[in-house]
Enzyme design. Structure first.
Site, PDB file in Angstrom:
ATOM      1  N   LYS A  68      -0.544   1.241  10.925  1.00 42.56           N
ATOM      2  CA  LYS A  68      -0.897   0.220   9.928  1.00 42.56           C
ATOM      3  C   LYS A  68      -2.386   0.220   9.594  1.00 42.56           C
ATOM      4  CE  LYS A  68       3.338  -1.275   9.653  1.00 42.56           C
ATOM      5  NZ  LYS A  68       4.141  -1.212   8.409  1.00 42.56           N
TER       6      LYS A  68
ATOM      7  N   ARG B 254       3.343   9.887   8.573  1.00 38.80           N
ATOM      8  CA  ARG B 254       1.980   9.492   8.202  1.00 38.80           C
ATOM      9  C   ARG B 254       1.063   9.390   9.420  1.00 38.80           C
ATOM     10  NH1 ARG B 254       3.372   3.231   6.660  1.00 38.80           N
ATOM     11  NH2 ARG B 254       3.794   2.516   8.783  1.00 38.80           N
TER      12      ARG B 254
ATOM     13  N   ARG C  86      16.015   3.984   6.130  1.00 35.38           N
ATOM     14  CA  ARG C  86      15.050   3.103   6.799  1.00 35.38           C
ATOM     15  C   ARG C  86      14.797   1.857   5.948  1.00 35.38           C
ATOM     16  NH1 ARG C  86      10.674   4.304  10.659  1.00 35.38           N
ATOM     17  NH2 ARG C  86       8.901   2.903  10.312  1.00 35.38           N
TER      18      ARG C  86
ATOM     19  N   SER D  28       4.743  -3.283   3.271  1.00 39.87           N
ATOM     20  CA  SER D  28       3.410  -3.428   3.862  1.00 39.87           C
ATOM     21  C   SER D  28       2.299  -3.153   2.862  1.00 39.87           C
ATOM     22  CB  SER D  28       3.275  -2.488   5.070  1.00 39.87           C
ATOM     23  OG  SER D  28       4.204  -2.839   6.068  1.00 39.87           O
TER      24      SER D  28
ATOM     25  N   ASP E  50       1.029   6.377   1.203  1.00 43.37           N
ATOM     26  CA  ASP E  50       0.716   6.653   2.603  1.00 43.37           C
ATOM     27  C   ASP E  50       1.623   7.692   3.242  1.00 43.37           C
ATOM     28  OD1 ASP E  50       2.792   4.794   2.458  1.00 43.37           O
ATOM     29  OD2 ASP E  50       2.201   3.729   4.275  1.00 43.37           O
ATOM     30  N   ARG E  51       2.901   7.693   2.898  1.00 38.30           N
ATOM     31  CA  ARG E  51       3.817   8.656   3.511  1.00 38.30           C
ATOM     32  C   ARG E  51       4.022   9.909   2.654  1.00 38.30           C
ATOM     33  NH1 ARG E  51       6.191   7.219   8.158  1.00 38.30           N
ATOM     34  NH2 ARG E  51       6.222   5.020   8.767  1.00 38.30           N
TER      35      ARG E  51
ATOM     36  N   HIS F  11      13.360  -3.808   5.284  1.00 37.49           N
ATOM     37  CA  HIS F  11      12.656  -5.077   5.138  1.00 37.49           C
ATOM     38  C   HIS F  11      13.616  -6.128   4.587  1.00 37.49           C
ATOM     39  CE1 HIS F  11       8.710  -2.583   4.564  1.00 37.49           C
ATOM     40  NE2 HIS F  11       9.151  -2.576   5.803  1.00 37.49           N
TER      41      HIS F  11
END
Length: 519
Positions: A341, A197, A159, A68, A269-270, A468
């Site tokens: 998101k 997050r 994940r 992403s 982000d995480r 993904h």
């Protein structure tokens, strides 16, 4: 191609279906299996094409699945952007990594004080938030710098990798420690806790307490034993409970005053919440029982402007991204997404720009507070659509960018039925948005940042597929009569195409190309 010279519809809505890839395979394909009358109609009656969203097309190594962050960076940037994964791997290959000033300075502090170096990071070959070869390179560097105590606090993936695949990475890094004789894995924890997050601070607190106090649900003699214990409890890698690795007669290894911490995740982000817990002087999200006074805290990349840490690989600056370019021309724009998101349609779409540009409004729709999104596959899509329809009808914006998180976030759970339900919710939302747009003379470009929901089972591992994919993603135009070029495009072509449809030339910094011609 020439600039569109007729009156341009308003608003233009860029709809990003997160994790929505294209695959001819129908088995275990939640998108193909879902009932999607709106999407079926779009693909039958509107111009559409396919885009590359992985590998070199988005600045990643060949074969590396997109994500992403990278996807939104290319959608908004309109150019190929070398990604942190590629930059850091190149630095390791050239030897520059082993001369990195931020890393060397921190390691020298630890050596001078005879203190420990604690490495935090997602121990995974996934390449989305980190890569285990980069953690191994830091272990090597610390060893050659003469550090006597090197401790890895391993966050486990499951994940962006198969749900039970951590053992190989654990064994490789354990062999490296044994060869050097001056380090070990000190703790294990799933990314569910350490990499939240969404301000679920109770999860972050468990990770912080493990690192600073040794507070653990389980204790094991070795990392492998700790992982097997988690599997016996029914947990996959992502959900491994806080586990301390030490001998029974020893105390847990924790981060103490004077120690050095290096956070080896390259995706921001995480990594932010756990970093704030260590560094924020005004932190109030939970009560820190212990706050070690560190000699240094290094982040592999820049996590946020208000995180004051040494950065090993500072960001590349992007100018004249889609948002900046439109802002400079007085266009009004809105970014809307739910929590999961929100950073992607703001920070990443703007090329790493934290603050909104002039004329850019942002609307955050809270994500539901559930343990995993298969429990609520609709997430907050309906609430976001309600807002979006209202905003479209008010006709306040030239460009609206929205992100539907469901295909990706529910897809990551590996629950095929829930992901199919998520796709059906999105299909209903698209119908409402397009109806609203057509009522005011607006248009839409619909695309995705990477694949996910189109592959829900991995035949090779015989496990649910939670990662993904490297599949192509769609680009659909809902508006005037037009035709896409025959060649497959890439995500960096989205912004030039969008600007063409808005009657604007692309800026010279954008190397992507317009893919469409108005008839």
């Amino acid at each position: 191609m020439t600039q569109a010279d007729n009156q341009n519809p308003k608003p233009m809505v860029l709809i990003i279906l997160d994790g929505f890839g294209e695959s001819d395979e129908t088995t275990h394909n939640a998108i193909k299996e879902a009932n999607t009358p709106t999407l079926d109609k779009l693909f039958r009656h509107y111009p559409h094409t396919l885009l590359e969203a992985s590998g070199r097309a988005v600045g990643l190594p060949d074969g590396q699945m997109g994500n992403s962050e990278v996807g939104h960076l290319h959608i908004g940037g309109g150019r190929k952007v070398p990604q942190d994964l590629t930059r850091i791997d190149a630095a390791i290959a050239s030897g520059e990594f082993y001369e990195n000033p931020a890393l060397i300075e921190a390691l020298e502090k630890a050596k001078a004080l005879n203190k420990a170096v604690h490495i935090l990071g997602l121990l995974s070959p996934g390449g989305v938030h980190s890569r285990d070869n980069q953690i191994a390179a830091l272990v090597e560097l610390a060893h050659h710098c003469g550090i006597k105590k090197i401790y890895l606090h391993a966050i486990l993936d499951g994940r962006d990798t198969p749900p039970k695949s951590a053992l190989l990475s654990i064994e490789k890094i354990t062999d490296q420690f044994h060869a050097y004789g001056n380090g070990k894995i000190a703790s294990l924890i799933g990314r569910y806790y350490a990499m939240d997050r969404d301000k679920r601070w109770d999860r972050t607190e468990k990770a912080y307490d493990l690192l600073t106090q040794g507070t653990a649900q389980f204790h094991a003699l070795t990392a492998k034993e700790g992982l097997m214990l988690a599997y016996e409890q029914g947990n996959t890698d992502e959900f491994v409970s806080p586990t301390s690795i030490h001998r029974h007669n020893e105390t847990p290894i924790t981060i103490e005053d004077g120690d050095v911490v290096v956070f080896m995740n390259f995706r921001a982000d995480r990594a932010r919440q756990l970093t704030y817990a260590f560094l924020d002087d005004h932190f109030t999200a939970f009560n820190r029982q212990v706050r070690p006074k560190l000699s240094a805290f290094v982040t592999l990349t820049a996590y946020a402007k208000d995180i004051h840490a040494a950065v090993a690989f500072p960001p590349l600056e992007l100018h004249n991204t889609l948002g900046e370019y439109l802002s400079a021309r007085g266009y009004r724009q809105l970014r809307i997404a739910e929590t999961e998101k929100y950073a992607h349609v703001t920070y990443f779409l703007n090329g790493g720009q934290e603050a909104p540009f002039n004329g850019e409004d942002r609307l955050l729709i809270p994500s539901p507070k559930v343990a995993t999104y298969d429990l609520q596959p609709e997430m907050s899509a309906v609430e976001m659509t309600n807002k979006l329809v209202e905003i479209i009808q008010n006709d306040d914006y030239d460009l609206i960018v929205c992100n539907f998180a469901n295909p990706d976030m529910v897809g990551h759970t590996g629950d095929e039925t829930a992901t199919r339900e998520a796709i059906q919710v999105i299909d209903d939302c698209l119908k409402r948005i397009i109806t609203a747009l057509q009522s005011v003379g607006g248009e839409a470009l619909i695309t995705a940042d990477h694949g996910n929901a189109e592959k829900m089972f991995d035949e090779k591992t015989n496990q649910p597929h939670t990662a993904h994919t490297s599949n192509l993603v769609p680009l659909i135009y809902v508006g005037r009569e037009a035709q896409f070029c025959k060649e497959v495009g890439a995500l960096d072509d989205v912004a030039p195409t969008l600007l063409y449809l808005m009657g604007l030339e692309k800026p010279r910094e954008m190397t992507g190309r317009n893919l469409i011609t108005l008839k």
